[in-house]
Design an enzyme around this catalytic site. Structure first.
Site: not given
Length: 148
Positions: A49, A53, A107
């Site tokens: 994650e 990002n 997203r």
């Protein structure tokens, strides 16, 4: 300050293909703490994650560099820091809210929430136009040594 027992730093381009590399590298480094499969899975998910990002949000228009620092701290603590020099986050508190995203409809806006749920601590620092730093820690439980 908790003493550092071991550390490694990786730098890689913000290509989506490097997310799997970062995930595996973090798991391999954490393996020296003899984690459970669940603990390793937690680390891999959180790293995935954080790196995603950096790749998707920090450098939306160009390739940049992602720096990942891995540390083993005294007390069986694994620490990972993912840093970029991208666009930064204008409002970190807002970005940490579930379902908030600056990305497109693909997203989910759950990145920080997922990181927080899989790790013991999450710190996010960001300066718009200068980049972001995400630091996560997880304390691994001691493993039984067998029946002696």
């Amino acid at each position: 300050m908790i003493p550092i027992l071991n550390q490694a730093t990786l730098l890689f381009p913000s290509k989506s293909s490097n997310e799997a590399f970062a995930r595996s590298a973090a798991a391999c480094f954490a393996a020296q703490l003899d984690p459970t499969l669940e603990e390793l899975g937690d680390v891999k998910t959180a790293v995935s994650e954080a790196v995603t990002n950096a790749i998707v949000h920090a450098y939306p228009e160009e390739l940049g560099v992602v720096t990942m620092r891995l540390r083993i701290l005294e007390g069986r603590i694994f620490e990972v820091t993912v840093k970029d020099k991208g666009v930064g986050i204008p409002d970190v508190d807002q970005a940490r809210q579930p379902l908030y995203t600056t990305g497109d409809d693909s997203r989910s806006g759950m990145g920080f929430t997922i990181m927080e749920s899989f790790m013991d601590s999450l710190r996010v620092r960001s300066i718009p136009g200068k980049g972001s730093t995400v630091t996560m820690r997880k304390r691994f439980s001691p493993r039984a040594t067998g029946g002696k």
